[in-house]
Design a protein around this motif. Sequence first.
Motif, PDB file in Angstrom:
ATOM      1  N   PRO A  11      -8.836 -12.566  11.638  1.00 16.41           N
ATOM      2  CA  PRO A  11      -7.929 -13.364  10.810  1.00 16.41           C
ATOM      3  C   PRO A  11      -7.300 -14.543  11.541  1.00 16.41           C
ATOM      4  O   PRO A  11      -7.185 -15.636  10.975  1.00 16.41           O
ATOM      5  CB  PRO A  11      -6.875 -12.339  10.374  1.00 16.41           C
ATOM      6  N   ARG A  76      -2.723 -14.431   0.060  1.00 21.96           N
ATOM      7  CA  ARG A  76      -3.983 -15.067   0.454  1.00 21.96           C
ATOM      8  C   ARG A  76      -4.582 -15.887  -0.686  1.00 21.96           C
ATOM      9  O   ARG A  76      -4.908 -17.064  -0.514  1.00 21.96           O
ATOM     10  CB  ARG A  76      -4.989 -14.022   0.907  1.00 21.96           C
ATOM     11  N   THR A 123       0.961 -15.423   4.040  1.00 18.94           N
ATOM     12  CA  THR A 123      -0.341 -14.851   4.370  1.00 18.94           C
ATOM     13  C   THR A 123      -0.391 -14.422   5.827  1.00 18.94           C
ATOM     14  O   THR A 123      -0.922 -13.352   6.163  1.00 18.94           O
ATOM     15  CB  THR A 123      -1.458 -15.875   4.093  1.00 18.94           C
ATOM     16  N   ALA A 126       1.255 -11.233   6.178  1.00 16.13           N
ATOM     17  CA  ALA A 126       0.550 -10.136   5.513  1.00 16.13           C
ATOM     18  C   ALA A 126      -0.653  -9.640   6.307  1.00 16.13           C
ATOM     19  O   ALA A 126      -0.982  -8.455   6.262  1.00 16.13           O
ATOM     20  CB  ALA A 126       0.095 -10.588   4.116  1.00 16.13           C
ATOM     21  N   VAL A 127      -1.325 -10.527   7.047  1.00 17.03           N
ATOM     22  CA  VAL A 127      -2.558 -10.127   7.734  1.00 17.03           C
ATOM     23  C   VAL A 127      -2.368  -9.927   9.230  1.00 17.03           C
ATOM     24  O   VAL A 127      -3.274  -9.408   9.898  1.00 17.03           O
ATOM     25  CB  VAL A 127      -3.683 -11.158   7.492  1.00 17.03           C
ATOM     26  N   LEU A 128      -1.202 -10.331   9.762  1.00 16.64           N
ATOM     27  CA  LEU A 128      -0.938 -10.179  11.191  1.00 16.64           C
ATOM     28  C   LEU A 128       0.378  -9.450  11.393  1.00 16.64           C
ATOM     29  O   LEU A 128       1.240  -9.447  10.523  1.00 16.64           O
ATOM     30  CB  LEU A 128      -0.891 -11.541  11.878  1.00 16.64           C
ATOM     31  N   LEU A 188     -10.203 -14.342   4.750  1.00 18.74           N
ATOM     32  CA  LEU A 188      -9.204 -13.422   5.306  1.00 18.74           C
ATOM     33  C   LEU A 188      -9.210 -12.110   4.525  1.00 18.74           C
ATOM     34  O   LEU A 188      -9.648 -12.063   3.369  1.00 18.74           O
ATOM     35  CB  LEU A 188      -7.814 -14.052   5.239  1.00 18.74           C
ATOM     36  N   PRO A 189      -8.694 -11.043   5.122  1.00 15.38           N
ATOM     37  CA  PRO A 189      -8.587  -9.783   4.376  1.00 15.38           C
ATOM     38  C   PRO A 189      -7.740  -9.963   3.125  1.00 15.38           C
ATOM     39  O   PRO A 189      -6.788 -10.757   3.103  1.00 15.38           O
ATOM     40  CB  PRO A 189      -7.899  -8.842   5.383  1.00 15.38           C
ATOM     41  N   THR A 191      -4.952  -9.489   0.418  1.00 11.46           N
ATOM     42  CA  THR A 191      -3.541  -9.130   0.560  1.00 11.46           C
ATOM     43  C   THR A 191      -2.992  -8.674  -0.781  1.00 11.46           C
ATOM     44  O   THR A 191      -3.265  -9.291  -1.810  1.00 11.46           O
ATOM     45  CB  THR A 191      -2.720 -10.331   1.070  1.00 11.46           C
TER      46      THR A 191
END
Length: 417
Positions: A11, A76, A123, A126-128, A188-189, A191
């Motif tokens: 990500p 995202r 975002t 949310a992903v990190l 990205l993954p 969210t």
Amino acid sequence: MDSRFLPARGPARSLTSATLFMTMGNGAFMTCSALYFTQVVGLSPARLGIGLSIAGLVGLLAGVPLGHLADRRGPRGTAAALVALNGVAAAGYLFVGSFVQFLLVACAFVVLERGGRAALQATLAAVLRGTELVRTRAYLRSVNNAGIALGALGAGFAIQLGSDTAFRVVLVLDALSFLVSALLLMTLPATAAAPAPAAGEPRLAVLRDRPFALVTLVSVVLSLYAVLLEIVLPLWIVRHTTAPPWLVTVLFLINTVCVVAFQVRVAKRVDDLPSAVTAFRRSGAVLLLCCLLFAVSSTGSPLVSGLLLVAGGAVHVYGEMVLSAAAWVVSYELAPPDKQGQYQGFFFTGYAASMMIAPVLLTSLLIEYGTPGWLILGAAFLLASLAMGPAVRWAARTRAHYFGSSSLPSTSLKGVS
């Protein structure tokens, strides 16, 4: 590639790549936008300034509601959509032929830009997580400076050609850069969307969060540093020093190279609220020192004046990097996990407001009043940095009161003072 300049695959790498494309396009367009709108579109400089000011005011209202949209719809997907629409708005400048059309497109562009920024920050959260989040923000800032520099270099060819077609090609590339960035964001993954507010809970809770509002207000003062290099110092060098005007370019190079090379390293030392408060204090003292160096650069020979300006520029960029790292931590850690979008939108609104008032305020204070103005600004930086500690401590104490079960993720409040 050296990990200092590009994060590992995943990500963080995708976010960095998306940022690079956006900033390259923006750097190119910002460099030649004034020439495009005045020479190709036919706007007067006065109308261009008025239109951009109106768009900036409209954009101030966009961050919180569009950030809230990112929370409710999933950050995202919302970020990718807003970034793509920002590219459409950039392409809209190709069809502008009057002031009214320019104003409408500029307002749309700035609104989408502010909303996209808020959604992008949500975002990230949310992903990190934890130190990876702070480190990635540092990577993004390094890439932001590098991208703008590369874009500006490319725009130089369009300016050299000076034709309508050359300027329009820059606009097309800018629009495409947003679309490429949106596609990268979609890698990205996924969210999840935040749950709907509980009964009786305000939809835009950030607007009732007085401690966070105080933190944001203090950050408005500290953010005044951002226009010193771009607006104030060129005028200061020409009007108040004996240094050669080309030294402005040297200061820009020092700033860009230092941020690209050292921002990640500086950010590694700031990873929780206590270290952020310490970093704020350090940044205030450093920015005070840079103001003193710039103030005394008005005396002495061209060599002495130039050396003082270079020293001030080096000190300024260090304070800028420390302050940025501290602001990232505070804005994320004080925001409830399910409301990152609206909180990041609100915090950036403070920065945007600072950028709106800074040109008039600082040119009056520093260019008109000279050395006393620098002393006043330096004192303001120091006092604001010292005030950030109590403001953060108040906000940290009131998280449960404002947000029920929401808590500060992975952050101990012990040591915040």
